[in-house]
Design a protein around this motif. Structure first.
Motif, short mmCIF file in Angstrom:
data_model
loop_
_atom_site.label_atom_id
_atom_site.label_comp_id
_atom_site.label_asym_id
_atom_site.label_seq_id
_atom_site.Cartn_x
_atom_site.Cartn_y
_atom_site.Cartn_z
N PHE A 226 0.83 -1.20 0.00
CA PHE A 226 0.00 0.00 0.00
C PHE A 226 0.87 1.26 0.00
CE2 PHE A 226 -2.90 3.11 2.16
CZ PHE A 226 -3.87 3.14 1.16
N HIS A 227 1.97 1.22 0.73
CA HIS A 227 2.90 2.35 0.70
C HIS A 227 3.47 2.54 -0.71
CE1 HIS A 227 6.03 5.17 1.89
NE2 HIS A 227 6.89 4.41 1.25
N GLU A 228 3.84 1.45 -1.37
CA GLU A 228 4.37 1.55 -2.73
C GLU A 228 3.30 2.08 -3.68
OE1 GLU A 228 5.95 -2.19 -3.97
OE2 GLU A 228 7.26 -2.40 -2.21
N LEU A 229 2.08 1.58 -3.53
CA LEU A 229 0.99 2.02 -4.40
C LEU A 229 0.74 3.52 -4.23
CD1 LEU A 229 -1.43 1.44 -6.31
CD2 LEU A 229 -2.76 0.87 -4.25
N ASN A 230 0.84 4.02 -3.01
CA ASN A 230 0.55 5.43 -2.77
C ASN A 230 1.63 6.37 -3.29
OD1 ASN A 230 -2.01 5.39 -1.74
ND2 ASN A 230 -1.39 5.32 0.40
N GLN A 231 2.70 5.82 -3.81
CA GLN A 231 3.69 6.65 -4.50
C GLN A 231 3.33 6.84 -5.97
OE1 GLN A 231 5.85 7.78 -2.09
NE2 GLN A 231 4.53 6.36 -0.93
N VAL A 232 2.32 6.10 -6.44
CA VAL A 232 1.94 6.13 -7.85
C VAL A 232 0.64 6.91 -8.00
CG1 VAL A 232 1.49 4.73 -9.90
CG2 VAL A 232 2.96 3.82 -8.07
N ALA B 186 0.42 8.69 3.91
CA ALA B 186 -0.42 7.97 4.89
C ALA B 186 0.29 7.92 6.24
CB ALA B 186 -0.73 6.58 4.40
N TYR B 187 -0.51 7.87 7.30
CA TYR B 187 0.03 7.69 8.65
C TYR B 187 -1.00 6.96 9.50
CZ TYR B 187 -2.94 11.59 10.12
OH TYR B 187 -4.02 12.40 10.38
N MET C 81 -5.65 4.27 9.87
CA MET C 81 -4.75 4.85 8.89
C MET C 81 -5.47 6.00 8.20
SD MET C 81 -2.82 3.16 5.57
CE MET C 81 -1.72 2.15 6.57
N LYS C 82 -4.76 7.12 8.07
CA LYS C 82 -5.32 8.33 7.46
C LYS C 82 -4.29 8.90 6.49
CE LYS C 82 -7.38 9.31 12.00
NZ LYS C 82 -7.51 10.31 13.11
N ALA C 83 -4.63 10.01 5.85
CA ALA C 83 -3.70 10.69 4.95
C ALA C 83 -3.55 12.14 5.37
CB ALA C 83 -4.18 10.61 3.50
#
Length: 467
Positions: free
Chosen positions: A9-15, A91-92, A98-100
């Motif tokens: 999910f962290h990797e996806l959120n870089q895209v 995200a955090y 988990m939120k943004a």
């Protein structure tokens, strides 16, 4: 094992992956398949299907399809510097959620997608043959699902990971009728004898225009138009140069603004001193005047149309207590050079009612000199609730989590109506972790439910492999 879900999910959120701009995330998915030596294919609408053989001893089991969509609704807080076409999601985790930071999170449907990807990359989980089917533009037209080839997916048992409450199985979803409307406008030279201001309002938290539509939230589209009507009544000489409202077609609009002009005078315009407007507008003087303003008749046509278009719940269901049957949301207003662009999103469990409501809205636009285009007409969907597949999923919840999930029909739109048409005989069961306030900057996902649904998914795949 959920560590891999969070990593992905962290990797996806870089895209970047807003609707209509999924090329890069489709590339990322294809690269994922290549990295893990999995077969894949990609269609003209950037839908991706990744195939994985069954684990030893389960290669002859029926194919199970995992489904998610790759796009997200991108919205940001006012003042947040955020380019959805280039910037990552930050995200955090806080107090079990988990939120943004200042934007929507993209857990809808990014977390479901990453749960499926974690299955596809695993070398230890037991499962039969798998197909991961990832669609595009689910949030703003469903063009991926609407145009997918009937032979793109071969499996006929689908676990959809786009549900948003971990203790339920979604057994039905409303249909959707998305329209783009165009109301022509004429411009004239802006007068130098006027002072110009940006007038801004915040109507509320916004939210998902399906699941949050019955929560009584105000629409910034409605509120800005009502405000302009009130201001024009107070000062008929007021000019309007532009109107902007809403964040996305599938969101309840939370913010809006307009550029207005008031005449120079020893006595200020009554709208500048008035503070009793329900919308609590903020006025910001402009340092640079607009070149043109909009002809009053064009502004009036827009205000008339928006005032007549229904917003919110139109009818509650008589069959499903507490469930909205039919609703409508006005997503955005954008001021272009020669027209106002307006979107509406009508939902209903009754396809005929949905279409009739959408056509009535188009009639309102037409009466005010505009035109309408149907972008999406998605059929409602219902899944049989007593099939062996459904019973297997229910029993897996009982055995893994200790409770029998509720079976609910939801007033959001899903791609299943298209899938049952494209893939005859397919059975679809949606599950997923708990996501609150999707399509808004308050979007959040409960961490413990990710772990719960992961356990259910892993056990369910193992049981399906044994059939």
């Amino acid at each position: 094992m959920t560590e891999s879900v969070f990593r992905l999910f962290h990797e996806l959120n870089q895209v970047p992956r807003p609707s209509w701009h999924e090329e890069r995330v489709a590339d990322w998915l294809c690269q994922f398949a290549e990295k893990h030596q999995l077969k894949y294919k990609r269609d003209a609408h950037n839908c991706v299907l990744i195939s994985k053989p069954g684990t030893p001893g389960s290669s002859n089991a029926p194919i199970t399809v995992l489904h998610a969509h790759m796009d997200m609704v991108c919205v940001a807080e006012e003042g947040k510097a955020f380019d959805p076409l280039n910037d990552p999601i930050e995200a955090y985790i806080e107090n079990g959620w988990m939120k943004a930071r200042g934007t929507s999170l993209g857990a809808d449907n990014g977390m479901g997608l990453c749960m499926a990807l974690a299955v596809m990359e695993s070398t230890t989980l037991e499962h039969g043959p798998l197909e991961l089917f990832v669609t595009t533009n689910e949030e703003d037209g469903m063009t991926g699902a609407a145009n997918v080839s009937p032979d793109f997916v071969t499996g006929r048992r689908m676990i959809d990971l786009d549900s948003e409450d971990y203790d339920t199985i979604t057994t039905g979803a409303a249909g959707a009728y998305l329209q783009n409307h165009s109301l022509p406008l004429q411009r004239i030279q802006a007068s130098e004898a006027m002072d110009y201001y940006k007038v801004s309002i915040v109507s509320g938290p916004g939210g998902h225009s399906g699941v949050d539509i019955n929560k009584g939230r105000k629409s910034a589209v409605k509120e800005i138009c009502l405000l302009l009507e009130q201001m024009l009544a107070d000062d008929p000489s007021m000019a309007v140069a532009s109107i902007t409202a809403g964040e996305a077609n599938a969101s309840i609009p939370s913010r809006a603004s307009a550029v207005i002009g008031v005449r120079h005078s020893e006595n200020p315009s009554p709208i500048l001193g008035k503070r009793s407007y329900p919308q609590e507008p903020k006025f910001q003087a402009l340092t640079e005047n607009p070149e043109t303003i909009i002809l009053p008749s064009s502004v009036k046509a827009l205000l008339n149309a928006v005032g007549a278009i229904p917003y919110g719940v139109i009818k509650m269901s008589e069959r499903m207590e507490g469930t909205v049957e039919t609703s409508n949301n006005i997503g955005v207003i954008r001021t272009e050079s020669d027209h106002f662009h307006v979107t509406t999103h009508t939902r209903s469990f009754i396809d005929e009612t949905m279409i009739q409501t959408g056509r009535a809205i188009a009639g309102i636009i037409s009466e005010n000199g505009g035109s309408s285009e149907v972008v999406m007409s998605t059929p409602a969907w219902q899944e049989p609730t007593d099939s062996p597949f459904m019973q297997l999923v229910e029993q897996t919840f009982v055995d893994v989590l200790g409770f029998r999930p509720r079976k609910v029909e939801m007033h959001f739109v899903m791609e299943m109506g298209y899938f049952v048409e494209r893939f005859p005989g397919i059975q679809i069961i949606p599950i997923g972790p708990r996501i609150l306030e999707p399509h808004s900057t308050s979007e959040r996902i409960e961490i413990s439910t990710i772990e719960n649904i992961w356990k259910v998914l892993v056990e369910l795949l193992s049981r399906l492999a044994a059939e």
